[in-house]
Write an enzyme that holds these catalytic residues in place. Structure first.
Site, mmCIF file in Angstrom:
data_model
loop_
_atom_site.group_PDB
_atom_site.id
_atom_site.type_symbol
_atom_site.label_atom_id
_atom_site.label_comp_id
_atom_site.label_asym_id
_atom_site.label_seq_id
_atom_site.Cartn_x
_atom_site.Cartn_y
_atom_site.Cartn_z
ATOM 1 N N ALA A 98 37.040 43.893 47.038
ATOM 2 C CA ALA A 98 36.485 43.154 45.899
ATOM 3 C C ALA A 98 37.453 42.047 45.487
ATOM 4 O O ALA A 98 38.433 41.762 46.177
ATOM 5 C CB ALA A 98 36.200 44.099 44.732
ATOM 6 N N ASN A 99 37.163 41.407 44.372
ATOM 7 C CA ASN A 99 38.053 40.400 43.798
ATOM 8 C C ASN A 99 38.000 40.516 42.277
ATOM 9 O O ASN A 99 37.327 41.390 41.735
ATOM 10 C CB ASN A 99 37.658 38.996 44.277
ATOM 11 C CG ASN A 99 36.221 38.660 43.932
ATOM 12 O OD1 ASN A 99 35.845 38.605 42.765
ATOM 13 N ND2 ASN A 99 35.390 38.433 44.953
ATOM 14 N N ARG A 100 38.708 39.641 41.593
ATOM 15 C CA ARG A 100 38.886 39.768 40.144
ATOM 16 C C ARG A 100 37.823 39.046 39.311
ATOM 17 O O ARG A 100 37.962 38.940 38.093
ATOM 18 C CB ARG A 100 40.273 39.256 39.740
ATOM 19 C CG ARG A 100 41.420 40.038 40.364
ATOM 20 C CD ARG A 100 42.771 39.490 39.897
ATOM 21 N NE ARG A 100 43.875 40.174 40.526
ATOM 22 C CZ ARG A 100 44.412 41.317 40.113
ATOM 23 N NH1 ARG A 100 43.907 41.910 39.039
ATOM 24 N NH2 ARG A 100 45.424 41.861 40.744
ATOM 25 N N ALA B 171 31.744 34.953 43.073
ATOM 26 C CA ALA B 171 32.892 34.985 43.988
ATOM 27 C C ALA B 171 32.571 35.992 45.087
ATOM 28 O O ALA B 171 32.978 37.151 45.031
ATOM 29 C CB ALA B 171 34.160 35.369 43.243
#
Length: 212
Positions: free
Chosen positions: A18-20, A84
């Protein structure tokens, strides 16, 4: 059509890539679009945010799921691709949790590249009248965004400097990159960025509409 948030790409049933991304900017844009009178389809990755009033929301988890929903949501007048989306996913995630074997060896993780949603929409059979991508950058923000604009085939790139304010904050410092140049807005609350962007989008769609 607006995409927002991250995607979660399973490694096994309990872990993921995942990402932030918090989804806050995408949700703010969806709210501003609805307030301006647009019919809004919001395709959201895994975030814990309320659905803005007047917005149709579809929740997804992975990049492949988001790509399918985007394709189904077309055609539209404007697509704002804020999400994102993870660049890679586990190529062959197992059906059971990966366990340590006590040897200290790290299990291999084969990756597969996810589809590029922005480029796919630009080159697809139903390109929007106005296609806008987002780019979260930590350095050389404008240069990287200009390169992305040339590669993806979209109309604008909204470049977000996440080095100055990490993803998940309440404000953004953005630059709008287009063939006409660079429009820097300075630091603004995400709601203000959303409203200003929707005003710019409305003006652009009006300019592209055939004269009656």
């Amino acid at each position: 059509l607006i995409t927002a948030g991250p995607t979660h790409e399973p490694i096994d049933p309990v872990r993921y890539i995942a990402n932030r991304s918090s989804g806050k900017q995408g949700f703010a844009i969806a709210a501003a679009a609805a307030e301006a009178g647009a019919e809004v389809l919001l395709i959201a990755g895994p975030v814990d945010l309320p659905t803005p009033p007047g917005v149709i929301r579809v929740d997804v988890e992975t990049a492949l799921e988001m790509a399918a929903e985007v394709e189904q949501g077309l055609p539209v007048d404007a697509a704002i691709m804020v999400a994102a989306v993870a660049d890679w996913r586990a190529a062959d995630p197992p059906p059971q949790k990966i366990k340590k074997d006590g040897s200290g060896a790290v299990p291999p993780l084969a990756l597969a590249e996810n589809p590029n949603l922005l480029a796919s929409v630009a080159k697809g059979p139903h390109p929007p009248t106005l296609l806008i991508g987002f780019a979260a950058e930590t350095n050389d923000v404008v240069a990287h965004a200009e390169s992305k604009l040339a590669r993806k085939g979209c109309d604008w790139i909204v470049a977000n400097d996440v080095a100055a304010d990490p993803m998940g904050g309440e404000s953004n410092r953005v630059h709008i990159i287009s063939k006409d140049g660079v429009d820097g807005w300075g630091r603004l609350p995400k709601q203000a960025v959303a409203r200003k962007l929707m005003e710019k989008i409305a003006d652009e769609l009006d300019a592209r509409s055939p004269a009656e």
